[in-house]
Structures are given as structure tokens and as C-alpha cells.
Design a protein around this motif. Sequence first.
Motif, PDB file in Angstrom:
ATOM      1  N   GLY A 134      -4.755  -1.451   8.758  1.00 50.81           N
ATOM      2  CA  GLY A 134      -5.068  -0.290   7.932  1.00 50.81           C
ATOM      3  C   GLY A 134      -4.198  -0.149   6.706  1.00 50.81           C
ATOM      4  O   GLY A 134      -4.116   0.943   6.128  1.00 50.81           O
ATOM      5  N   PHE A 135      -3.553  -1.200   6.292  1.00 53.56           N
ATOM      6  CA  PHE A 135      -2.692  -1.128   5.101  1.00 53.56           C
ATOM      7  C   PHE A 135      -3.512  -0.983   3.819  1.00 53.56           C
ATOM      8  O   PHE A 135      -4.558  -1.592   3.672  1.00 53.56           O
ATOM      9  CB  PHE A 135      -1.859  -2.419   4.994  1.00 53.56           C
ATOM     10  N   ASP A 136      -3.026  -0.150   2.889  1.00 51.41           N
ATOM     11  CA  ASP A 136      -3.565  -0.199   1.535  1.00 51.41           C
ATOM     12  C   ASP A 136      -2.495  -0.800   0.624  1.00 51.41           C
ATOM     13  O   ASP A 136      -1.416  -1.167   1.093  1.00 51.41           O
ATOM     14  CB  ASP A 136      -3.991   1.199   1.059  1.00 51.41           C
ATOM     15  N   ALA A 137      -2.814  -0.877  -0.679  1.00 52.18           N
ATOM     16  CA  ALA A 137      -1.885  -1.555  -1.583  1.00 52.18           C
ATOM     17  C   ALA A 137      -0.497  -0.901  -1.563  1.00 52.18           C
ATOM     18  O   ALA A 137       0.528  -1.594  -1.556  1.00 52.18           O
ATOM     19  CB  ALA A 137      -2.450  -1.551  -2.998  1.00 52.18           C
ATOM     20  N   ALA A 138      -0.494   0.415  -1.526  1.00 53.37           N
ATOM     21  CA  ALA A 138       0.804   1.105  -1.548  1.00 53.37           C
ATOM     22  C   ALA A 138       1.609   0.775  -0.302  1.00 53.37           C
ATOM     23  O   ALA A 138       2.816   0.509  -0.358  1.00 53.37           O
ATOM     24  CB  ALA A 138       0.590   2.612  -1.652  1.00 53.37           C
ATOM     25  N   ALA A 139       0.931   0.747   0.838  1.00 51.53           N
ATOM     26  CA  ALA A 139       1.631   0.441   2.088  1.00 51.53           C
ATOM     27  C   ALA A 139       2.152  -0.998   2.066  1.00 51.53           C
ATOM     28  O   ALA A 139       3.263  -1.279   2.529  1.00 51.53           O
ATOM     29  CB  ALA A 139       0.695   0.648   3.278  1.00 51.53           C
ATOM     30  N   ALA A 140       1.341  -1.903   1.500  1.00 43.12           N
ATOM     31  CA  ALA A 140       1.768  -3.303   1.442  1.00 43.12           C
ATOM     32  C   ALA A 140       3.024  -3.448   0.590  1.00 43.12           C
ATOM     33  O   ALA A 140       3.952  -4.177   0.943  1.00 43.12           O
ATOM     34  CB  ALA A 140       0.642  -4.178   0.896  1.00 43.12           C
ATOM     35  N   SER A 141       3.063  -2.738  -0.539  1.00 40.41           N
ATOM     36  CA  SER A 141       4.255  -2.807  -1.379  1.00 40.41           C
ATOM     37  C   SER A 141       5.448  -2.177  -0.679  1.00 40.41           C
ATOM     38  O   SER A 141       6.555  -2.733  -0.688  1.00 40.41           O
ATOM     39  CB  SER A 141       4.031  -2.076  -2.699  1.00 40.41           C
ATOM     40  N   ALA A 142       5.199  -1.026  -0.056  1.00 38.04           N
ATOM     41  CA  ALA A 142       6.303  -0.328   0.610  1.00 38.04           C
ATOM     42  C   ALA A 142       6.886  -1.202   1.723  1.00 38.04           C
ATOM     43  O   ALA A 142       8.104  -1.255   1.920  1.00 38.04           O
ATOM     44  CB  ALA A 142       5.817   1.004   1.179  1.00 38.04           C
ATOM     45  N   HIS A 143       5.997  -1.895   2.420  1.00 38.05           N
ATOM     46  CA  HIS A 143       6.464  -2.735   3.525  1.00 38.05           C
ATOM     47  C   HIS A 143       7.389  -3.842   3.006  1.00 38.05           C
ATOM     48  O   HIS A 143       8.419  -4.132   3.587  1.00 38.05           O
ATOM     49  CB  HIS A 143       5.265  -3.351   4.246  1.00 38.05           C
ATOM     50  N   TRP A 144       6.976  -4.441   1.903  1.00 40.82           N
ATOM     51  CA  TRP A 144       7.796  -5.518   1.330  1.00 40.82           C
ATOM     52  C   TRP A 144       9.136  -4.980   0.846  1.00 40.82           C
ATOM     53  O   TRP A 144      10.187  -5.553   1.115  1.00 40.82           O
ATOM     54  CB  TRP A 144       7.040  -6.214   0.196  1.00 40.82           C
ATOM     55  N   GLU A 145       9.078  -3.843   0.164  1.00 44.23           N
ATOM     56  CA  GLU A 145      10.321  -3.250  -0.342  1.00 44.23           C
ATOM     57  C   GLU A 145      11.266  -2.925   0.808  1.00 44.23           C
ATOM     58  O   GLU A 145      12.484  -3.097   0.704  1.00 44.23           O
ATOM     59  CB  GLU A 145      10.033  -1.958  -1.112  1.00 44.23           C
ATOM     60  N   ALA A 146      10.689  -2.448   1.913  1.00 41.22           N
ATOM     61  CA  ALA A 146      11.538  -2.086   3.044  1.00 41.22           C
ATOM     62  C   ALA A 146      12.229  -3.325   3.608  1.00 41.22           C
ATOM     63  O   ALA A 146      13.405  -3.285   3.966  1.00 41.22           O
ATOM     64  CB  ALA A 146      10.706  -1.405   4.130  1.00 41.22           C
ATOM     65  N   LEU A 147      11.494  -4.431   3.640  1.00 44.57           N
ATOM     66  CA  LEU A 147      12.099  -5.658   4.164  1.00 44.57           C
ATOM     67  C   LEU A 147      13.236  -6.129   3.260  1.00 44.57           C
ATOM     68  O   LEU A 147      14.368  -6.331   3.713  1.00 44.57           O
ATOM     69  CB  LEU A 147      11.051  -6.771   4.300  1.00 44.57           C
ATOM     70  N   VAL A 148      12.945  -6.294   1.966  1.00 50.79           N
ATOM     71  CA  VAL A 148      13.988  -6.862   1.112  1.00 50.79           C
ATOM     72  C   VAL A 148      15.095  -5.851   0.830  1.00 50.79           C
ATOM     73  O   VAL A 148      16.187  -6.227   0.416  1.00 50.79           O
ATOM     74  CB  VAL A 148      13.436  -7.440  -0.221  1.00 50.79           C
ATOM     75  N   GLY A 149      14.813  -4.582   1.069  1.00 52.21           N
ATOM     76  CA  GLY A 149      15.835  -3.564   0.864  1.00 52.21           C
ATOM     77  C   GLY A 149      16.869  -3.541   1.970  1.00 52.21           C
ATOM     78  O   GLY A 149      17.886  -2.863   1.865  1.00 52.21           O
ATOM     79  N   SER A 150      16.597  -4.247   3.045  1.00 48.07           N
ATOM     80  CA  SER A 150      17.504  -4.179   4.190  1.00 48.07           C
ATOM     81  C   SER A 150      18.297  -5.477   4.365  1.00 48.07           C
ATOM     82  O   SER A 150      17.760  -6.472   4.851  1.00 48.07           O
ATOM     83  CB  SER A 150      16.693  -3.902   5.456  1.00 48.07           C
TER      84      SER A 150
END
Length: 456
Positions: A134-150
Amino acid sequence: MSVPADTSLHGLWSKRTAFMFAAVGSAVGLGNIWKFPYMTGESGGGAFVLIYLLCVIFIGLPVMMAEITLGQRGRHSPVQTMRRLATEDGNSQGWQIIGWMGMLAGVMILSFYVVIAGWTVAYLIDSVRGVFDGFDAAAASAHWEALVGSPQRLILWHTVMTVLTAWVIMRGVNRGIEHATTILMPSLFALLLLLVGYAALYGEFLQGLRYLFVFDFSQINPDVTLKAMGQAFFSLSVGMGAIMVYGAYLPRKFSIPEAATVVVSADMMVALLMGVALFPIVFASGFEPSADPGLIFQALVLAFDQMPGGWLIGTLFFALTMIAAWTSAISLLEPIVSWMVDSRNMRRCSATALCAAIVWVAGLGTVFSFNIASGPEWQLYGKNFFHWMDYLASNIMLPVGGILISLYAGWMVRREVMQAQINIDHTTVFYGWLWLIRVVVPLSIFLVLLRGLGIL
Ligand code: TRP
């Protein structure tokens, strides 16, 4: 340590296909799947792709043939190979620089390679767990940011990749590398075709194709040219001795030109298929093709979520990408490990452990480039650690390695010796290659470098 001329201390490939799979495994990796699309995005499409293809065919292929041939004759790690050849050919020992620079470039590339490979592991696990449902574009970006942000998560995954790479290297050439690559390549190919099919049905296929293949000359500039050439070297794994080391394990009597052609074609196909699959999806999902290293992760997650059977396809895709990255990382580490075994008399195990530790520490630089050290105060001339490592290694060191390899193979070895070793049946083909490697290759790399660096 010396070994009889036609074998190598580290063993030989058990069969021809083993070399092919290992070399293709080295060439096909993040360079094709992750870097090619985002570099294309960064440089604006068609012009970059065109120059990349020209560099692959007219520079990469001849250099790869030279590299395999030198390796096969030297039968050792790149440093030792060059020492041996220089002695036999009566040349300066200074040519060992090819091996030294190669080992350095290998560590520099690995310093980001294992981290990006770590992303594929993280995505693989999230995909298995169904996180992307159920991801949309915003969720996909947020997911990536969360990964590289950690930093913690990145360190975890880059540790996993470093250990996996070291593990195969420890097992040695035959058992380790051969097995890892034999199943992967065909599966990766099949999956990419499936993705292209999806892109054709559901993506903005024509727009994607136009982006990749239509170019106007105004897009071509020295910077784009340098990057495209660097990408060609990076993607083919040439210029640093990785392919030389695999050539060192290649028994005589195989046709080197044939082997190189297969490797280069496979590599080129995977990059192009990836582009053809990805850009239609990128356009359809509203992302911009851009310089973002997270481009494929964000766009593909979205596509997998929308396609029928996407969970399985996505999971397979991340698994194969991870394995492709793994088989490439192995070839980046092998030159330095084999050097330690050759000339430091270290045991393969200890040499690998030491190298893995160095790579792991270097990898921290890339880990932090995406979070705590991403700010402008951590940049030098607008590039952070990750960008510098990539820029220096891919765009400068590999091409310089390519110049040296071609000059050595073209001018410093007696022509008959080269001709006998490289095994080209047709004299005209041999002279064609020789002409490329003597003049065209070194001269064009040199010019692209000077222009790209703004010196000329
Ligand atoms: N070619 C690999 C890729 O495309 C990366 C790689 C493996 C490499 N070995 C190399 C790059 C040696 C340069 C030199 O992902």
C-alpha cells in the motif's frame, strides 16, 4: 613465492564457464542496477547513455582483453603479476603502480559499495515482511529517508555485506566464487525481462525510451563525458586489476576476445535492460529521474506494490540485486587479498579478515555521508565522502589504470608474445585490437580526463 608458469598459487577455474560466470558476476552489479540509472538521471539521459555505450565498446572491451591477457600471463595478484611481467619483458618495476593503484581504488570503491549493497539487504528483508504494502510515492521516499537517516541500521547492513564478502573470499577462488555466480546470472536476466515487460505494459514506456536513447548534442559536455567514461570502467570492472586477477586463474587455450566480448555484452545488456525497465516506471510514478542515489529504491518499491504478484517479484529483485552486488564486491577485494597472500605470505584467512576490517572502517565514511555528515560543513567542493570516493576511484583512478594497462599491453610487451597469449586467430582482428590499445584507447582516455578535469 613462485609457481610454475601455467598455474596459479590460488588455483585455476575448473572450467571455462566458471571464468565467464565469475567475470560476469564481477561486472554485473550495483554499477548496472543502481548506479547506471541514477548517473543517467544526473546527466540528463540520452547523451550520457550514448557516450557510455561508445566507451564500453571502444575503450572498455579492448582494455578488458588486455587486462585478462596480462593477468593470465602473470598468474598472480596484480602487483606481483606486473612485477613478473616487467622483469620478463625487461621493463621498469614502476609498472607495479597498476597493481598498487588498483588495490587502493578497490578499497575506495568498496567503502561505498558494501554500504549500498547493505541497502539491498535491508530492502530485501522489508520486502519479505510485506512492509511496502500500500505504499504511495511519499511513503516510498519516507521509507528510504528513514533507512539512510539511521547510522545504526546502515552499519548493521554494511557489516552483513562485509562479512558475506569476506566469507566467500576466505573459501577461495574455486569453491567460493564459482558457486556464487553460476545460478545468479540467468535468474537476474529473466527477472529483468519480466520488469521490462511490466514497464512496457504499465509504465510510460515511450517516454522512458526517449529519455534513454534520444539525445541532443547540446547535452554533451566534458563533465558528462568524464562521468560516462568512469561509468563504463566501473560497470565493466576494468582498470584496477579485478579482471586481471580473474584472468590469472584462467587456463590457457580459451579465447580471451570471446570471453571479454561475452562479459561486456552481458554487462551492457543488464544496464540497458535496467534503464528500459526503470525509467518508464519512474515517469509513471511521478518521480523525477535525478541524481538521487535512492532513485531505484523509491521508484521500484512503488512499482512492485502496484504490479500483480509484486510482492514476489520485488523480493526476487532485491535478492538478485544483493547477490549481484555480492559477487562484484568479491572481485573488488580479491586483488588485495591475493597480494597479501602472494607477497606477505599471509594465510588467506588472516589476509581476508584484515582487508575486511579495513573496508568496514572505510564504509563508515559512506554510512555517515547520508546522515550525520551529510551537511555542507562536511563537504569539500560540494562533495561528501561518498561522492569523493566514487568520483576519485571511478572517474580518475580507473581510467588512469586503463591508460597504464593499455600502454603496457600495447607497447611494452613484444608483439609476438602478446599475440600468442591473447589467442586471436585472425591477424586483422589482432591488429585492430592492437591499434585501439596502442593509440585510440590511451589517447581518448587522456583527452576525456584532461577535459573533464578542466585542465584542457
Ligand atoms: N562492476 C561492478 C558493478 O558494476 C563493480 C566492480 C566490481 C568494480 N569489481 C570492480 C568496479 C573493479 C571497478 C573495478 O557493480
